[in-house]
Design a protein around this motif. Structure first.
Motif, PDB file in Angstrom:
ATOM      1  N   VAL A 111       1.049  -0.922  -0.094  1.00 17.67           N
ATOM      2  CA  VAL A 111       0.154  -0.172   0.261  1.00 17.67           C
ATOM      3  C   VAL A 111       0.624   1.501  -0.087  1.00 17.67           C
ATOM      4  CG1 VAL A 111      -1.649  -1.173   0.822  1.00 17.67           C
ATOM      5  CG2 VAL A 111       0.415  -0.099   2.642  1.00 17.67           C
ATOM      6  N   PRO A 112      -0.016   2.072  -0.732  1.00 19.16           N
ATOM      7  CA  PRO A 112       0.690   3.384  -0.745  1.00 19.16           C
ATOM      8  C   PRO A 112       1.613   4.140   1.302  1.00 19.16           C
ATOM      9  CG  PRO A 112      -0.121   3.601  -2.513  1.00 19.16           C
ATOM     10  CD  PRO A 112      -0.927   2.739  -0.863  1.00 19.16           C
ATOM     11  N   ASN A 113       2.186   4.868   1.194  1.00 18.96           N
ATOM     12  CA  ASN A 113       2.120   5.753   2.350  1.00 18.96           C
ATOM     13  C   ASN A 113       2.443   7.114   1.862  1.00 18.96           C
ATOM     14  OD1 ASN A 113       3.007   6.550   4.501  1.00 18.96           O
ATOM     15  ND2 ASN A 113       4.594   5.466   5.373  1.00 18.96           N
ATOM     16  N   ILE A 114       1.844   8.120   2.495  1.00 17.21           N
ATOM     17  CA  ILE A 114       2.597   9.514   1.382  1.00 17.21           C
ATOM     18  C   ILE A 114       3.328  10.388   2.986  1.00 17.21           C
ATOM     19  CG2 ILE A 114       1.495  12.006   1.493  1.00 17.21           C
ATOM     20  CD1 ILE A 114      -1.141  10.620   0.238  1.00 17.21           C
ATOM     21  N   HIS A 115       4.198  10.769   2.253  1.00 16.65           N
ATOM     22  CA  HIS A 115       5.491  11.351   3.614  1.00 16.65           C
ATOM     23  C   HIS A 115       5.156  12.535   3.762  1.00 16.65           C
ATOM     24  CE1 HIS A 115       7.886   7.894   4.622  1.00 16.65           C
ATOM     25  NE2 HIS A 115       8.133   7.725   3.203  1.00 16.65           N
ATOM     26  N   THR A 127      11.949   5.888   7.130  1.00 17.73           N
ATOM     27  CA  THR A 127      11.935   4.677   7.576  1.00 17.73           C
ATOM     28  C   THR A 127      11.471   3.509   6.498  1.00 17.73           C
ATOM     29  OG1 THR A 127       9.951   4.515   8.703  1.00 17.73           O
ATOM     30  CG2 THR A 127      12.069   5.184   9.764  1.00 17.73           C
ATOM     31  N   THR A 128      12.211   2.229   6.373  1.00 19.38           N
ATOM     32  CA  THR A 128      11.866   1.579   5.402  1.00 19.38           C
ATOM     33  C   THR A 128      10.425   0.627   5.792  1.00 19.38           C
ATOM     34  OG1 THR A 128      12.712  -0.253   4.382  1.00 19.38           O
ATOM     35  CG2 THR A 128      13.649  -0.435   6.451  1.00 19.38           C
ATOM     36  N   ASP A 129       9.859  -0.079   5.256  1.00 20.40           N
ATOM     37  CA  ASP A 129       8.559  -0.689   5.675  1.00 20.40           C
ATOM     38  C   ASP A 129       8.565  -1.987   4.533  1.00 20.40           C
ATOM     39  OD1 ASP A 129       5.986  -0.835   7.120  1.00 20.40           O
ATOM     40  OD2 ASP A 129       5.300   0.321   5.746  1.00 20.40           O
ATOM     41  N   PRO A 130       9.447  -3.079   4.979  1.00 23.25           N
ATOM     42  CA  PRO A 130       9.615  -3.660   3.560  1.00 23.25           C
ATOM     43  C   PRO A 130       8.361  -4.698   3.929  1.00 23.25           C
ATOM     44  CG  PRO A 130      10.460  -4.419   5.982  1.00 23.25           C
ATOM     45  CD  PRO A 130      10.516  -3.054   5.704  1.00 23.25           C
ATOM     46  N   ASN A 131       7.435  -4.802   3.388  1.00 22.55           N
ATOM     47  CA  ASN A 131       6.521  -5.928   2.955  1.00 22.55           C
ATOM     48  C   ASN A 131       7.047  -7.480   1.691  1.00 22.55           C
ATOM     49  OD1 ASN A 131       4.357  -4.949   4.755  1.00 22.55           O
ATOM     50  ND2 ASN A 131       4.650  -2.900   3.476  1.00 22.55           N
ATOM     51  N   ALA A 132       6.076  -7.688   1.294  1.00 25.18           N
ATOM     52  CA  ALA A 132       6.185  -8.435   0.084  1.00 25.18           C
ATOM     53  C   ALA A 132       5.954  -8.125  -1.196  1.00 25.18           C
ATOM     54  CB  ALA A 132       5.327  -9.659   0.707  1.00 25.18           C
ATOM     55  N   LEU A 133       5.049  -7.435  -1.489  1.00 27.62           N
ATOM     56  CA  LEU A 133       4.480  -6.657  -2.626  1.00 27.62           C
ATOM     57  C   LEU A 133       5.277  -5.483  -3.154  1.00 27.62           C
ATOM     58  CD1 LEU A 133       1.277  -9.072  -2.370  1.00 27.62           C
ATOM     59  CD2 LEU A 133       3.533  -9.878  -3.945  1.00 27.62           C
ATOM     60  N   THR A 134       5.026  -4.754  -4.197  1.00 28.62           N
ATOM     61  CA  THR A 134       5.129  -4.169  -5.278  1.00 28.62           C
ATOM     62  C   THR A 134       3.901  -3.426  -5.764  1.00 28.62           C
ATOM     63  OG1 THR A 134       7.646  -4.216  -5.780  1.00 28.62           O
ATOM     64  CG2 THR A 134       7.117  -2.654  -6.777  1.00 28.62           C
ATOM     65  N   ALA A 135       3.777  -2.324  -4.800  1.00 30.86           N
ATOM     66  CA  ALA A 135       1.597  -1.618  -5.851  1.00 30.86           C
ATOM     67  C   ALA A 135       2.572  -0.348  -6.758  1.00 30.86           C
ATOM     68  CB  ALA A 135       1.047  -1.497  -4.753  1.00 30.86           C
ATOM     69  N   GLN A 157       6.019  -4.474 -11.567  1.00 31.77           N
ATOM     70  CA  GLN A 157       4.652  -3.813 -10.346  1.00 31.77           C
ATOM     71  C   GLN A 157       4.195  -5.693 -10.003  1.00 31.77           C
ATOM     72  OE1 GLN A 157       1.239  -1.501 -11.535  1.00 31.77           O
ATOM     73  NE2 GLN A 157      -0.350  -3.014 -10.378  1.00 31.77           N
ATOM     74  N   THR A 158       3.164  -5.918  -8.683  1.00 33.53           N
ATOM     75  CA  THR A 158       3.132  -7.377  -8.444  1.00 33.53           C
ATOM     76  C   THR A 158       1.594  -7.273  -7.313  1.00 33.53           C
ATOM     77  OG1 THR A 158       4.968  -7.323  -6.197  1.00 33.53           O
ATOM     78  CG2 THR A 158       5.314  -8.379  -8.252  1.00 33.53           C
ATOM     79  N   ALA A 159       1.304  -6.367  -7.375  1.00 32.21           N
ATOM     80  CA  ALA A 159       0.254  -5.981  -6.091  1.00 32.21           C
ATOM     81  C   ALA A 159      -0.748  -4.599  -6.737  1.00 32.21           C
ATOM     82  CB  ALA A 159       0.526  -6.296  -4.859  1.00 32.21           C
ATOM     83  N   GLY A 160      -1.607  -4.419  -5.901  1.00 33.25           N
ATOM     84  CA  GLY A 160      -2.399  -3.090  -6.176  1.00 33.25           C
ATOM     85  C   GLY A 160      -3.956  -3.317  -7.402  1.00 33.25           C
ATOM     86  N   GLU A 161      -4.809  -2.838  -7.301  1.00 32.14           N
ATOM     87  CA  GLU A 161      -5.941  -3.338  -8.012  1.00 32.14           C
ATOM     88  C   GLU A 161      -5.884  -1.678  -9.264  1.00 32.14           C
ATOM     89  OE1 GLU A 161      -8.913  -1.752  -5.877  1.00 32.14           O
ATOM     90  OE2 GLU A 161      -8.705  -2.588  -4.602  1.00 32.14           O
ATOM     91  N   ALA A 162      -4.525  -0.394  -8.957  1.00 32.96           N
ATOM     92  CA  ALA A 162      -4.427   0.317 -10.387  1.00 32.96           C
ATOM     93  C   ALA A 162      -3.510  -0.603 -11.395  1.00 32.96           C
ATOM     94  CB  ALA A 162      -4.241   1.572  -9.829  1.00 32.96           C
ATOM     95  N   ASN A 163      -3.329  -0.056 -12.679  1.00 40.59           N
ATOM     96  CA  ASN A 163      -2.692  -0.088 -13.074  1.00 40.59           C
ATOM     97  C   ASN A 163      -1.762   0.782 -13.578  1.00 40.59           C
ATOM     98  OD1 ASN A 163      -1.180  -0.522 -16.505  1.00 40.59           O
ATOM     99  ND2 ASN A 163      -2.027  -2.501 -15.905  1.00 40.59           N
ATOM    100  N   ALA A 164      -0.604   0.364 -13.287  1.00 39.13           N
ATOM    101  CA  ALA A 164       0.883   0.996 -13.520  1.00 39.13           C
ATOM    102  C   ALA A 164       1.244   2.377 -15.028  1.00 39.13           C
ATOM    103  CB  ALA A 164       2.341   0.813 -13.026  1.00 39.13           C
ATOM    104  N   ALA A 165       0.815   1.411 -16.005  1.00 34.90           N
ATOM    105  CA  ALA A 165       0.949   1.886 -16.726  1.00 34.90           C
ATOM    106  C   ALA A 165      -0.402   2.755 -17.059  1.00 34.90           C
ATOM    107  CB  ALA A 165       0.933   0.518 -17.977  1.00 34.90           C
ATOM    108  N   THR A 166      -1.564   2.611 -17.151  1.00 30.34           N
ATOM    109  CA  THR A 166      -2.727   3.525 -17.487  1.00 30.34           C
ATOM    110  C   THR A 166      -2.552   4.937 -16.400  1.00 30.34           C
ATOM    111  OG1 THR A 166      -3.741   1.785 -17.478  1.00 30.34           O
ATOM    112  CG2 THR A 166      -5.096   3.583 -16.994  1.00 30.34           C
ATOM    113  N   GLU A 167      -2.757   4.340 -15.273  1.00 31.03           N
ATOM    114  CA  GLU A 167      -1.985   5.636 -14.684  1.00 31.03           C
ATOM    115  C   GLU A 167      -0.868   6.414 -14.341  1.00 31.03           C
ATOM    116  OE1 GLU A 167      -4.168   6.514 -11.830  1.00 31.03           O
ATOM    117  OE2 GLU A 167      -5.180   4.674 -11.427  1.00 31.03           O
ATOM    118  N   ALA A 168       0.426   6.184 -15.481  1.00 33.22           N
ATOM    119  CA  ALA A 168       1.274   6.521 -15.865  1.00 33.22           C
ATOM    120  C   ALA A 168       0.754   7.763 -17.074  1.00 33.22           C
ATOM    121  CB  ALA A 168       2.280   6.085 -16.168  1.00 33.22           C
ATOM    122  N   ASN A 169      -0.150   6.918 -18.268  1.00 35.44           N
ATOM    123  CA  ASN A 169      -0.288   7.918 -18.946  1.00 35.44           C
ATOM    124  C   ASN A 169      -1.407   8.824 -18.541  1.00 35.44           C
ATOM    125  OD1 ASN A 169       0.792   6.396 -20.883  1.00 35.44           O
ATOM    126  ND2 ASN A 169      -0.615   4.471 -20.771  1.00 35.44           N
TER     127      ASN A 169
END
Length: 332
Positions: free
Chosen positions: A96-100, A120-128, A164-176
């Protein structure tokens, strides 16, 4: 003779080229020095998944520190930093994203650097990546959060070591959507992902992808990323970009350069000492055209002054003596 002069000119040009090759005038500025004064809104979207820093994975203890150092050097490369120059924001993503902080959270460079050092690092298993880009698109560039400044160009710098290995939004679509709706430019700084098609799609092309083999080499791309952002920016602030420092002993000797140029010009304009004969006749090379030939300025024409006629004398008394008749009168 012409061929000989041509050979001399070529030798002189080669000498000048060799001089500048052995005596470079400038060097690249050190990493982290101010090299851009663009008006920009820059958002760091960086990866904190398990592969970045995990005690169970060898050689990952310094990866997160190198990533923070990379972001710090990017901030230091801009001047000024704040409402009149470059603004910075940051969010991290894993599952999940975390806003600084948003763009208008900090107004000085020292405050931004202190905030990055406290990450600080927040290690998790996946990349959204897609969810993180969606949050950046919908929240970070709002006028309430510091976006939408006049003549400001927005940039999103994605730092990741995976796709990208997780998340509901598509990375390429959001970048466009970032490019089309927010007019933002997306850069991807990838670690160990050479020629990845998904990251090239996110960046909008391979020219906006900066790849390194390890986190230890992240700082080698700082100047390239900053120069790309500076070239793509719309406006710059009043201070000009500083001149790169000149290393000691590499200054240009103006006297030597002037002497070389004078010799070069003299070879071109020099009149040969001996002429050449052609078919047995005494035909000499024509006179050269001098660059600094004196210009003839004619002297002003002398104009004789206009004399007024002398006034006539009054009639005088008759001459009593002399060879003239007594009755004649004369003018003086």
């Amino acid at each position: 003779m012409f061929l000989l002069n041509l050979i001399k000119v070529l030798v002189m040009i080669a000498t000048v080229e060799a001089y500048y090759y052995q005596h470079p005038t400038t060097t690249m500025p050190p990493v982290g020095q101010p090299i851009c004064n663009a008006v920009a809104d820059i958002v760091f979207v960086y990866d904190t998944s398990k592969s970045i820093s995990d005690a169970n994975i060898p050689n990952t203890s310094t990866n997160f520190a190198k990533m923070k150092e990379f972001m710090i050097n990017i901030v230091n490369a801009f001047n000024p930093v704040g409402p009149t120059g470059a603004q910075f924001a940051a969010l991290c993503f894993s599952t999940v994203p975390n806003i600084h902080f948003y763009l208008n959270k900090y107004g000085t460079k020292n405050e931004i650097l202190a905030a990055i050092n406290n990450f600080t690092t927040d290690p998790n298993a996946l990349t959204a990546i897609g969810d993180a880009l969606q949050v950046a698109r919908t929240q970070f560039f709002l006028p309430l959060n510091g976006g939408g400044r006049n003549c400001s160009q927005c940039f999103v710098i994605v730092i990741t070591d995976g796709t990208q290995t997780a998340g509901e939004a598509n990375a390429a679509t959001e970048a466009n959507k970032l490019r089309n709706e927010n007019n933002c430019i997306v850069y991807v700084v990838s670690v160990g992902l050479q020629n990845d098609a998904q990251l090239a799609t996110i960046a909008g092309g391979p020219s906006n992808v900066f790849n390194v083999d390890s986190f230890a080499l992240l700082n080698s791309t700082v100047n390239a990323v900053v120069q790309a952002a500076c070239n793509d920016s719309k406006c710059t602030t009043a201070p000009v970009m500083p001149v790169p420092p000149v290393m000691p002993g590499t200054h240009v000797n103006c006297y030597e350069v002037k002497t070389l140029l004078q010799k070069l010009i003299s070879l071109i304009n020099n009149k040969p000492k001996y002429g050449y004969r052609r078919y047995g006749s005494r035909r000499y090379q024509p006179k050269p055209v001098y660059v600094n030939k004196p210009v003839y300025i004619p002297r002003p024409v002398y104009e004789r002054p206009v004399y007024q006629p002398r006034p006539r004398y009054q009639y005088r008394r008759s001459v009593k003596l002399g060879f003239r008749r007594r009755s004649m009168r004369y003018r003086g």
